[in-house]
Scaffold this motif. Structure first.
Motif, short mmCIF file in Angstrom:
data_model
loop_
_atom_site.label_atom_id
_atom_site.label_comp_id
_atom_site.label_asym_id
_atom_site.label_seq_id
_atom_site.Cartn_x
_atom_site.Cartn_y
_atom_site.Cartn_z
N ARG B 106 0.83 -1.20 0.00
CA ARG B 106 0.00 0.00 0.00
C ARG B 106 0.87 1.26 0.00
N CYS B 107 2.00 1.20 0.74
CA CYS B 107 2.89 2.37 0.78
C CYS B 107 3.52 2.63 -0.58
N VAL B 108 3.88 1.57 -1.27
CA VAL B 108 4.45 1.74 -2.60
C VAL B 108 3.41 2.35 -3.53
N GLU B 109 2.18 1.85 -3.43
CA GLU B 109 1.11 2.38 -4.29
C GLU B 109 0.86 3.85 -3.98
N ALA B 110 0.89 4.20 -2.70
CA ALA B 110 0.69 5.61 -2.33
C ALA B 110 1.76 6.48 -2.96
N ALA B 111 3.00 6.03 -2.91
CA ALA B 111 4.09 6.81 -3.49
C ALA B 111 3.93 6.94 -4.99
N VAL B 112 3.53 5.85 -5.64
CA VAL B 112 3.36 5.88 -7.10
C VAL B 112 2.20 6.82 -7.47
N LEU B 113 1.10 6.73 -6.73
CA LEU B 113 -0.06 7.60 -7.00
C LEU B 113 0.35 9.06 -6.87
N THR B 114 1.07 9.37 -5.80
CA THR B 114 1.51 10.74 -5.59
C THR B 114 2.44 11.17 -6.72
N GLY B 115 3.33 10.28 -7.11
CA GLY B 115 4.24 10.59 -8.21
C GLY B 115 3.49 10.86 -9.50
N LEU B 116 2.45 10.05 -9.76
CA LEU B 116 1.67 10.25 -10.98
C LEU B 116 0.93 11.57 -10.94
N ALA B 117 0.36 11.90 -9.77
CA ALA B 117 -0.38 13.16 -9.65
C ALA B 117 0.53 14.36 -9.84
N LEU B 118 1.81 14.20 -9.53
CA LEU B 118 2.76 15.31 -9.67
C LEU B 118 3.58 15.18 -10.94
N SER B 119 3.07 14.39 -11.87
CA SER B 119 3.72 14.22 -13.19
C SER B 119 5.16 13.77 -13.11
N CYS B 120 5.44 12.88 -12.15
CA CYS B 120 6.82 12.39 -12.02
C CYS B 120 7.05 11.21 -12.94
N THR B 121 8.34 10.93 -13.16
CA THR B 121 8.71 9.68 -13.81
C THR B 121 8.81 8.65 -12.71
N ILE B 122 8.10 7.55 -12.88
CA ILE B 122 8.17 6.50 -11.86
C ILE B 122 9.31 5.57 -12.25
N ASN B 123 10.24 5.38 -11.34
CA ASN B 123 11.35 4.47 -11.62
C ASN B 123 10.87 3.03 -11.53
N ARG B 124 11.05 2.31 -12.62
CA ARG B 124 10.59 0.91 -12.64
C ARG B 124 11.34 0.08 -11.62
N LYS B 125 12.59 0.46 -11.38
CA LYS B 125 13.38 -0.24 -10.36
C LYS B 125 13.92 0.80 -9.41
N SER B 126 13.65 0.63 -8.14
CA SER B 126 14.22 1.53 -7.14
C SER B 126 14.84 0.70 -6.03
N LEU B 127 15.71 1.34 -5.26
CA LEU B 127 16.51 0.60 -4.27
C LEU B 127 16.33 1.20 -2.88
N PHE B 128 16.59 0.39 -1.88
CA PHE B 128 16.53 0.86 -0.49
C PHE B 128 17.93 0.92 0.10
N ASP B 129 18.14 1.92 0.96
CA ASP B 129 19.45 2.11 1.58
C ASP B 129 19.28 2.31 3.07
N ARG B 130 20.40 2.16 3.77
CA ARG B 130 20.41 2.46 5.20
C ARG B 130 21.14 3.78 5.42
N LYS B 131 20.53 4.62 6.23
CA LYS B 131 21.15 5.91 6.56
C LYS B 131 21.44 5.85 8.05
N HIS B 132 22.74 5.84 8.40
CA HIS B 132 23.12 5.59 9.79
C HIS B 132 23.29 6.85 10.60
N TYR B 133 22.65 6.92 11.74
CA TYR B 133 22.99 7.91 12.75
C TYR B 133 22.38 7.44 14.06
N PHE B 134 22.93 7.89 15.17
CA PHE B 134 22.44 7.44 16.47
C PHE B 134 21.48 8.46 17.03
N TYR B 135 20.30 8.02 17.38
CA TYR B 135 19.35 8.90 18.07
C TYR B 135 18.38 8.00 18.79
#
Lengths: 398, 549
Positions: B106-135
């Protein structure tokens, strides 16, 4: 027993203890519940008395788990290893780069003995090359440290685990908790990993290591594509080293040596199994490793099963069939000694191979209907023609 | 250098004029002038400063929108606002070792819907990363985000804001969206200074966020506020985010810098802790002003993070973020690359199309976006553009308006007056939503129809409206009857009343006869007063004019 194999942490003790240890293809077994060391290399390892048992466990455990996004669908697997199997259909590769410095004479001898055994039975045995092998261990260390630094970031004493009494600030609490909770091996890896992951270093270390990892994987792919079915290699450099000798070198050096034959397999995600082969000069077990193609775990175990049957390395047997599972303690002495030595040299991240655990699991897996006779002493390995004294050495304390 | 030499002397002339008017005004004017034009060195303007262009502000927004979904981005815990602390936390959210992330479709669909509404290019392949910091509010010590290849890139947000003295000139602008990425939200930390402790609530930890990064193409607070308002409407229309800033569903950070056009961009500061669209505009304007003053007095702007203090309207430096953080980005090894497919046909064999995200399927689900709604309203009903904004901005108002239009025969433009002035006026004064209005579209339509059919006058109608508001259970006719507000249409009666007024105001009649037509209004007023507003002003005027001439 179940272990965790990141660079050989299941196969290594398996080999030194004289049991079968299998590392399946990455993605076949779910890592949900496995405390992670290196997420891209960790695989739950299976340790059993026999190849048949390992195959049974694999068949039950393998397959997609929705709680682990890196699992894949298991290939269709028959109910048991094949009864009739023609070894002449198999091509065995001997990687020449695995003839490493430090390989003990015993292990080398066993390696050639088994290679010959395959050949004499009609299998095709040939030398192959995995040219990037020399870079593998360094590459493994870089990637291992990076992921360790990342995976250990969660141990801050906040939600669980040890928490230091220092509370002047959150940062101070974190720092002392982590310093107190991690030993120097882990701290060293975390610091190294964080160094490699710095923006200015990322390309030179992490990316470079990943590129090298790809080349190492391709080495294997090329060899298998040329028609090789399995690779035959040593599992460890020698039999179990004495603790007093082991601690002469630091952990990093030891890891490099201990993991040399096993970690390229983790880098490439391939299945590999160590089979107890024979006893060394000192009467300690030596194992040899078979490496298979990705997702060809069943074929690998089939070959391993054949090899096991030829070698007749003494398997641990128990008294009686059902009610009396009493262990004859006097006859167990030898096996215990070997395992005690193992405990003291285990690498920190190994899920400890406790001797009781091994026996309990062995009991659980005693579905084997073959002779449950009294524990026999390992004196009758037919091909073992070493002339040296095989009584266990008495160590002067540990 | 804000003012040229000639401009400055012009200002001095104005100053002298104002001195005569009032002392206090003079003071405020002087203070204001000095403030906007910089330091006292301006008092000796040099000839060559004429050519230097004015400094302008440059604003880029980073928006975190909380995805409206049942469960979190990588775990099955529920997403709920205001639940008991730490009651929506799974093992994965608490970072217990051995737990692994599982992506929420559902989260992916929400992001794609928002991207479409804002005329974005949807990347057919996207990647996940880790952003490290301590909090403390991030148990794993890293956040899973999409740094290398996000799900959508290169979009555009079209927004409008009003200019002109009566705020009725619509200026349409656009800002480019650099990217939209999926990432985890952190937990909440509450600082208890009394007991020197921090309380951590992980209910929010792991909730899905869409981070929208905009290019720095806006110039001031007003533009940023208008852009955010439009984005809120879009997200609400899509249903991907409720976009309530006060509840933290939409978090906006502003990157502000100043420079002279043509020169490279100045050092930017990041402004956080903004809880409403109004505060956003204030914060940005304050920060632009502050930076200009710093530069004009010869100082340098620090690259820092500042918090907006709503009480004072200022931004103050935040002490936590010290120096530049190296986040040690690393690919997330537990999540394979995310694939979204163009159409059902492009889904590879062996993959169940129901299990994957298909862009075509989502495009078909896109609802009518606010800008389209507004255009449709203007075209269909012939209303003014600025009114279409009001209708679309207010939740439910457009439907209300269209219902009323359907039930009356008058021009929609006339209905607008009722809806925007009377209805919204009352709703706003009582802080009610359209859905809570005591007067239904039917009732209002009835009232309007009565006016059209000349049963009541327009001024009476306004009175009746207020009565209806207070007593929603009474029908329109009932109220009119009770208060005897029917319009007087009988010509004879009107004549009589007008005659009465004319007779009792002989002076005014004389003045009118002599040529001052404006006094007629006074007579009309008298008629209205006598009849309690139950007359049609047009008719009354005609009668009076005849009588007087």
């Amino acid at each position: 027993a179940l272990g965790s194999d990141t660079g050989g942490s299941t196969r290594n003790p398996g080999s030194l203890c004289g049991v079968v240890a299998l590392k399946p293809t990455y993605g076949l077994l779910s890592r949900h519940g496995l405390i992670p060391l290196v997420n891209s290399m960790d695989v739950p390892g299976i340790m059993t008395r026999s190849v048949h048992d390992a195959a049974t466990v694999l068949r039950i455990m393998q397959g997609r788990d929705e709680r682990d996004s890196t699992t894949i669908q298991a290939p269709s697997t028959p109910p048991s290893l094949p009864e009739h199997f023609d070894i002449r259909d198999i091509r065995v590769g001997i990687p020449k780069e695995y003839h490493a410095l430090g390989l003990s004479q015993d292990t080398l001898d066993q390696w050639s003995r088994v290679a010959t055994m395959f050949e004499q039975a009609g299998a095709q045995v040939q030398e192959v090359s995995l040219p990037h092998t020399q870079h593998s261990i360094v590459c493994y260390h870089v990637l291992c440290c990076c992921e360790v630094a990342s995976n250990m970031a969660r141990f801050d004493g906040l939600e669980y685990g040890h928490r230091s009494t220092v509370d002047s600030s959150t940062d101070a609490m974190y720092a002392t908790t982590r310093h107190e909770g991690f030993n120097n091996v882990v701290r060293r890896r975390i610091l190294s990993g964080n160094y490699f992951l710095l923006k200015s270093n990322y390309d030179r270390y992490f990316v470079k290591a990943q590129q090298m990892r790809r080349l190492i994987t391709e080495d294997f792919t090329n060899v298998f594509r040329s028609g090789i079915d399995v690779l035959l290699t040593p599992t460890t450099l020698s039999d179990a080293v004495r603790y007093s000798d082991f601690i002469q070198e630091d952990n990093r050096t030891r890891s490099a040596q201990e993991d040399i034959f096993t970690q390229p397999v983790n880098m490439a995600g391939l299945p590999a199994v160590t089979i107890p082969t024979a006893l060394s000069c000192r009467g300690l077990p030596i194992g040899l490793q078979l490496i298979g193609q990705t997702l060809q775990d069943w074929k690998l175990l089939t070959v391993a099963h054949w090899m096991e049957q030829q070698l007749s390395f003494p398997v641990i047997h128990f008294h009686g069939d059902s009610d009396e599972r009493e262990l004859d303690r006097s006859k167990v002495t030898f096996a215990f000694t070997a395992m005690t030595r193992l405990q003291t040299i285990a690498a920190p991240e190994v899920i400890l191979l406790h001797r009781r655990m091994l026996f309990n699991t062995a009991l659980a897996l005693s579905a084997r209907s073959t002779a449950m006779g009294p524990i026999t002493h390992h004196s009758s390995a037919p091909d073992h023609s070493e002339p040296c004294n095989r009584t266990p050495e008495r160590t002067k304390g540990k | 250098m804000a003012a040229s030499s000639s401009g400055y002397s012009r200002m001095f002339c104005k100053l002298r004029k104002y001195v005569n008017k009032s002392q206090s005004l003079y003071h405020t004017f002087v203070i204001r002038t000095i403030w906007t034009s910089g330091s006292k060195t301006q008092l000796q303007p040099k000839a060559h400063t004429k050519s230097l262009p004015r400094m302008v502000g440059v604003v880029g927004l980073e928006i975190h929108a909380q995805i409206q979904s049942t469960s979190k981005l990588f775990s099955g815990s529920h997403v709920r606002f205001l639940a008991p602390p730490n009651s929506l936390v799974s093992h994965f959210d608490a970072s217990l070792p051995g737990t692994l992330p599982v992506l929420n479709r559902r989260c992916v669909e929400a992001a794609v819907l928002t991207g479409l509404a804002l005329s974005c290019t949807i990347n057919r392949k996207s990647l996940f990363d880790r952003k490290h910091y301590f909090y403390a509010d991030m148990p794993a010590g890293y956040q899973i985000t999409q740094q290398r290849v996000p799900i959508a890139v290169d979009g555009i947000l079209v927004y409008s804001h009003f200019e002109g003295r009566r705020r009725n000139q619509v200026i349409t602008r656009s800002v480019r969206i650099k990217q939209i990425q999926l990432e985890q939200d952190s937990g909440k930390s509450l600082h208890d200074d009394e007991r020197s402790q921090t309380l951590i609530d992980l209910n929010r930890a792991g909730v899905g966020l869409m981070e929208l990064v905009m290019e720095p193409e806006m110039c001031c607070g007003e533009e940023a506020a208008a852009a955010v308002r439009e984005l809120q409407l879009i997200l609400q229309a899509l249903g991907t985010c409720q976009a309530n800033m006060a509840e933290g569903q939409l978090r906006v950070d502003a990157n502000v810098s100043v420079h002279r056009p043509g020169e490279p961009l100045g050092v930017r500061t990041e402004v956080k802790n903004i809880n409403s669209v109004r505060h956003l505009a204030k914060a940005i304007d304050y920060e632009i002003q502050r930076q200009m003053e710093v530069l004009q007095s010869g100082g340098t702007v620090l690259n820092e993070t500042r918090a907006f203090d709503s009480k004072s309207g200022n931004t103050i430096p935040m002490r936590d973020k010290e120096g530049l953080q190296d986040y040690r980005f690393m690919p997330e090894p537990n999540l394979p690359p995310l694939f979204v497919y163009e159409s059902e046909a492009s889904v590879p064999a062996g993959v169940d199309p129901a299990q994957v995200v298909v862009i075509d399927r989502l495009s078909a689900q896109l609802p009518e976006l606010p800008s389209v709604k507004r255009t449709r309203l203007v075209e269909t009903h012939g209303i003014l553009q600025e009114h279409s904004f009001t209708l679309v901005n207010e939740d439910g108002l457009m439907d209300y308006f269209e219902s009323v239009v359907q039930m009356t025969k008058i021009e929609p433009r006339k209905v607008i007056g009722w809806v925007i002035k009377e209805l919204m006026g009352n709703l706003n004064s009582q802080s009610l939503k359209v859905s809570q209005s005591p007067i239904s579209p039917c009732a209002l339509a009835e009232l309007i129809n009565l006016v059209e059919s000349n049963h009541i006058s327009s001024s009476t109608a306004k009175q009746v409206f207020q009565e209806m508001w207070k007593a929603p259970e009474k029908k329109v006719g009932q109220i009119v009857k009770e208060q005897d507000l029917w319009m007087i249409n009988d010509k004879d009666e009107l004549q009589k009343i007008c005659q009465r007024v004319v007779d009792s105001h002989p002076e005014e009649v004389q003045i009118i006869r002599r040529g001052n037509k404006k006094v007629l209004n006074k007579l009309m007023g008298e008629v209205q007063r006598e009849t309690k507003g139950r007359t049609d002003p047009v008719q009354v005027r005609a009668i009076l004019e005849k009588m007087v001439s």
